[in-house]
Design an enzyme around this catalytic site. Sequence first.
Site, PDB file in Angstrom:
ATOM      1  N   HIS A 113       0.849  -1.198   0.000  1.00 39.17           N
ATOM      2  CA  HIS A 113       0.000   0.000   0.000  1.00 39.17           C
ATOM      3  C   HIS A 113       0.878   1.238   0.000  1.00 39.17           C
ATOM      4  O   HIS A 113       2.086   1.160   0.264  1.00 39.17           O
ATOM      5  CB  HIS A 113      -0.913   0.027   1.233  1.00 39.17           C
ATOM      6  CG  HIS A 113      -2.051  -0.933   1.150  1.00 39.17           C
ATOM      7  ND1 HIS A 113      -1.924  -2.261   1.476  1.00 39.17           N
ATOM      8  CD2 HIS A 113      -3.346  -0.753   0.768  1.00 39.17           C
ATOM      9  CE1 HIS A 113      -3.093  -2.864   1.301  1.00 39.17           C
ATOM     10  NE2 HIS A 113      -3.975  -1.977   0.869  1.00 39.17           N
ATOM     11  N   LYS A 157      -0.555   4.783   4.470  1.00 41.98           N
ATOM     12  CA  LYS A 157      -1.513   3.900   5.163  1.00 41.98           C
ATOM     13  C   LYS A 157      -1.012   3.615   6.573  1.00 41.98           C
ATOM     14  O   LYS A 157       0.132   3.220   6.773  1.00 41.98           O
ATOM     15  CB  LYS A 157      -1.689   2.589   4.384  1.00 41.98           C
ATOM     16  CG  LYS A 157      -2.704   1.651   5.016  1.00 41.98           C
ATOM     17  CD  LYS A 157      -3.036   0.486   4.101  1.00 41.98           C
ATOM     18  CE  LYS A 157      -3.924  -0.556   4.750  1.00 41.98           C
ATOM     19  NZ  LYS A 157      -5.245  -0.045   5.144  1.00 41.98           N
TER      20      LYS A 157
HETATM   21  N1  LIG Z   1     -12.669  -0.884   3.122  1.00 41.84           N
HETATM   22  C1  LIG Z   1     -12.089  -0.496   2.000  1.00 41.84           C
HETATM   23  O1  LIG Z   1     -12.444  -0.936   0.889  1.00 41.84           O
HETATM   24  C2  LIG Z   1     -11.002   0.540   2.074  1.00 41.84           C
HETATM   25  C3  LIG Z   1     -10.423   1.063   0.916  1.00 41.84           C
HETATM   26  C4  LIG Z   1      -9.464   2.069   1.049  1.00 41.84           C
HETATM   27  C5  LIG Z   1      -9.110   2.542   2.307  1.00 41.84           C
HETATM   28  N2  LIG Z   1      -9.693   1.984   3.406  1.00 41.84           N
HETATM   29  C6  LIG Z   1      -9.421   2.481   4.757  1.00 41.84           C
HETATM   30  O2  LIG Z   1     -10.042   3.759   4.858  1.00 41.84           O
HETATM   31  C7  LIG Z   1      -9.307   4.582   5.773  1.00 41.84           C
HETATM   32  C8  LIG Z   1      -8.919   5.891   5.068  1.00 41.84           C
HETATM   33  O3  LIG Z   1      -7.971   5.600   4.061  1.00 41.84           O
HETATM   34  P1  LIG Z   1      -7.423   6.763   3.090  1.00 41.84           P
HETATM   35  O4  LIG Z   1      -6.315   6.142   2.337  1.00 41.84           O
HETATM   36  O5  LIG Z   1      -8.560   7.380   2.360  1.00 41.84           O
HETATM   37  O6  LIG Z   1      -6.816   7.769   4.183  1.00 41.84           O
HETATM   38  P2  LIG Z   1      -6.481   9.342   4.059  1.00 41.84           P
HETATM   39  O7  LIG Z   1      -6.293   9.739   2.644  1.00 41.84           O
HETATM   40  O8  LIG Z   1      -5.369   9.575   5.012  1.00 41.84           O
HETATM   41  O9  LIG Z   1      -7.804  10.054   4.595  1.00 41.84           O
HETATM   42  C9  LIG Z   1      -8.170  10.031   5.954  1.00 41.84           C
HETATM   43  C10 LIG Z   1      -9.418  10.867   6.142  1.00 41.84           C
HETATM   44  O10 LIG Z   1      -9.812  10.768   7.504  1.00 41.84           O
HETATM   45  C11 LIG Z   1      -9.943  12.079   8.052  1.00 41.84           C
HETATM   46  N3  LIG Z   1      -9.582  12.029   9.481  1.00 41.84           N
HETATM   47  C12 LIG Z   1      -8.422  11.626  10.033  1.00 41.84           C
HETATM   48  N4  LIG Z   1      -8.490  11.726  11.375  1.00 41.84           N
HETATM   49  C13 LIG Z   1      -9.723  12.214  11.666  1.00 41.84           C
HETATM   50  C14 LIG Z   1     -10.393  12.557  12.862  1.00 41.84           C
HETATM   51  N5  LIG Z   1      -9.809  12.419  14.061  1.00 41.84           N
HETATM   52  N6  LIG Z   1     -11.662  13.022  12.775  1.00 41.84           N
HETATM   53  C15 LIG Z   1     -12.275  13.175  11.582  1.00 41.84           C
HETATM   54  N7  LIG Z   1     -11.685  12.875  10.403  1.00 41.84           N
HETATM   55  C16 LIG Z   1     -10.432  12.395  10.446  1.00 41.84           C
HETATM   56  C17 LIG Z   1      -8.969  12.938   7.263  1.00 41.84           C
HETATM   57  O11 LIG Z   1      -9.329  14.314   7.388  1.00 41.84           O
HETATM   58  P3  LIG Z   1      -8.243  15.508   7.071  1.00 41.84           P
HETATM   59  O12 LIG Z   1      -7.753  15.262   5.668  1.00 41.84           O
HETATM   60  O13 LIG Z   1      -9.061  16.740   7.161  1.00 41.84           O
HETATM   61  O14 LIG Z   1      -7.181  15.403   8.101  1.00 41.84           O
HETATM   62  C18 LIG Z   1      -9.223  12.365   5.859  1.00 41.84           C
HETATM   63  O15 LIG Z   1     -10.407  12.903   5.322  1.00 41.84           O
HETATM   64  C19 LIG Z   1      -8.116   3.717   6.231  1.00 41.84           C
HETATM   65  O16 LIG Z   1      -8.460   3.068   7.434  1.00 41.84           O
HETATM   66  C20 LIG Z   1      -7.970   2.697   5.110  1.00 41.84           C
HETATM   67  O17 LIG Z   1      -7.362   1.487   5.521  1.00 41.84           O
HETATM   68  C21 LIG Z   1     -10.612   1.003   3.310  1.00 41.84           C
END
Ligand SMILES: NC(=O)c1ccc[n+]([C@@H]2O[C@H](COP(=O)([O-])OP(=O)(O)OC[C@H]3O[C@@H](n4cnc5c(N)ncnc54)[C@H](OP(=O)(O)O)[C@@H]3O)[C@@H](O)[C@H]2O)c1
Length: 249
Positions: free
Chosen positions: A153, A157
């Site tokens: 990844h 991540k």
């Molecule tokens: N299930 C699936 O199919 C799948 C697929 C992809 C990813 N995921 C998971 O989804 C999650 C996000 O992944 P990503 O790659 O999109 O991460 P990312 O780009 O780092 O985005 C994280 C998001 O969460 C927000 N955030 C972080 N801390 C927060 C808090 N305390 N309160 C409110 N919002 C908060 C961030 O806001 P700011 O930008 O404003 O800080 C941002 O919008 C991870 O756990 C990943 O493993 C799952």
Amino acid sequence: MTTSIPVVLAGASGKTGREVGKAIYHADDMNLIGAIAQRHAGSMLTDLWAEPVPIVVKESLAQIQDPYAVLVDFTEHQSSYQRICEAVSRGWDIVVGTTGFTSEERESITQLVARYQVGAVLIANFSLGAWVMEQLAKQASQYFKKAEVLEAHADTKKDKPSGTAKRMAQLLADSWDTPVDAIPVHALRLPGMVAHQAVVFGASGQILTLRHDVHDRSAYAAGVLAAIRKVRSFSGHVVQDFGRIMDPD
Ligand SMILES: NC(=O)c1ccc[n+]([C@@H]2O[C@H](COP(=O)([O-])OP(=O)(O)OC[C@H]3O[C@@H](n4cnc5c(N)ncnc54)[C@H](OP(=O)(O)O)[C@@H]3O)[C@@H](O)[C@H]2O)c1
């Protein structure tokens, strides 16, 4: 006339949240009513997504007063756990893609969902290919008796190994009736990666490799939309199997 499903998206500024959010916004049967993020709280989705969505991003669920919505969460596990508990206690259904929950957190979410009789979908990977890969791995594990899991990844991540890789290791361990620790899982975190997984089965003189690559996060959108449409029907239960989302009604 069918009423549209109100949706609040947590993680609206994130890499996955942006793709999923745009798909929700364009779905005819959904109404995006709120968005949550951390550093981007106060921004307009119009600016973040380059789409005409006049919603100001909030920093917490408490700032969104609507009586009901489906909470869609792609954030990080600690804040997500708190938000899920709050949403469920308000009687909201939840669709969660965030990974990294402990087994204790999963158990307490399961209890809360049963108590408030809401529907919950917690799926580590919403892409069709990852689910098909699990079906193929189950089949291969009937014939091959050794395998290792490789995942890669982006270096942003936070959890490692990925929820999808842990699930794959558990699937193989269950199939072979061995402890999950006996299945090696290798994780790479590098810039340039999106989400990649391989399961390599080995037997005398041969290997079989199953491999799935997500090149862009729109891969998750169709599964999330399907989960939003179905989550009400899972009242009182936490669904963790993508196959349940794919079942015809
Ligand atoms: N299930 C699936 O199919 C799948 C697929 C992809 C990813 N995921 C998971 O989804 C999650 C996000 O992944 P990503 O790659 O999109 O991460 P990312 O780009 O780092 O985005 C994280 C998001 O969460 C927000 N955030 C972080 N801390 C927060 C808090 N305390 N309160 C409110 N919002 C908060 C961030 O806001 P700011 O930008 O404003 O800080 C941002 O919008 C991870 O756990 C990943 O493993 C799952």
